[in-house]
Design an enzyme around this catalytic site. Sequence first.
Site, mmCIF file in Angstrom:
data_model
loop_
_atom_site.group_PDB
_atom_site.id
_atom_site.type_symbol
_atom_site.label_atom_id
_atom_site.label_comp_id
_atom_site.label_asym_id
_atom_site.label_seq_id
_atom_site.Cartn_x
_atom_site.Cartn_y
_atom_site.Cartn_z
ATOM 1 N N SER A 216 9.174 -0.174 -1.871
ATOM 2 C CA SER A 216 7.882 0.450 -1.609
ATOM 3 C C SER A 216 6.879 0.045 -2.690
ATOM 4 O O SER A 216 6.678 -1.134 -2.931
ATOM 5 C CB SER A 216 8.057 1.965 -1.503
ATOM 6 O OG SER A 216 6.888 2.585 -1.047
ATOM 7 N N ASP B 4 8.149 0.992 5.276
ATOM 8 C CA ASP B 4 8.531 1.282 3.895
ATOM 9 C C ASP B 4 10.022 1.070 3.624
ATOM 10 O O ASP B 4 10.875 1.580 4.338
ATOM 11 C CB ASP B 4 8.178 2.747 3.602
ATOM 12 C CG ASP B 4 8.181 3.078 2.128
ATOM 13 O OD1 ASP B 4 8.987 2.491 1.391
ATOM 14 O OD2 ASP B 4 7.381 3.922 1.723
#
Length: 285
Positions: free
Chosen positions: A59, A204
């Site tokens: 991320s 993500d």
Amino acid sequence: MARSVSARGKMVTVLSIDGGGVRGIIPGTVLAFLESKLQELDGPHKRIADYFDIIAGTSTGGLVTAMIAAPNEDHRPMFAACDINKFYLEHCPEIFPKKNPIRSMVGAFTGPKYDGKKLRSLVNGLLGDTALSQTLTNVVVPTFDIKRLQPVIFSTKDARTNPLKNARLADVCIGTSAAPTLLPAHYFETRDQNGKICSFDLIDGGVTANNPDDTLTGEESSVDVATPKNLHMLMEIGQRLLRKPVSRVNLETGRFEEIEGEVSNGDALSHFAIRLSEERKRRNK
């Protein structure tokens, strides 16, 4: 998390950087401290990427990984670690602009909270067409493909052997940062020398592998509260973390617990910097 492991007599150094949106300021603070200690030992031009065989990031940690491992025009890391937080302080309020609460509630039923345009613009401007295969050290970035419904792990090693995994570093960073409900999924394609195409629809990497700090509460636990107050609070949390005693995971509870009588995290990082410096000198003999 930074560590060294021994593999058949050879030390392998690994740096793992957590996800968490604006909370990237916390590892940014820790990395700046570690790099400063390495510079005290080996000179002001040394960078984190000079000392680690593998840098992995999920991320927002994937973006930090790119910042410290992607080459600039002089074939040196694009960012010094001390500049990471400057980037976050300047650009997080643009990536996560403050929303009207009522409009945010309505938007929750119609799509992601943010359109992601500013993030894509910043990352594309930062990394351009730099390919994953060009990083200065080996990087690993987890993502999740919502069409295949499976993890996709991007790495420098794979990129150098498989053109279909040699994506633009910018695309990898945008994909691993596309937190569900906050940012839209990121679609892109790669192509090999024979014209074969591979497409990716990524969200993500935290869906696959994340390591958030579950001790945070209030606004500082949020991934998208980008007010000046909260951003500076996160910097202070990073500084406090350096002053805290070293912790260890309690295998029964799964939580980190401070070890009584141990040195601080900052002291442990200073000792680790010495080990990294000695290992680098040993390799260069």
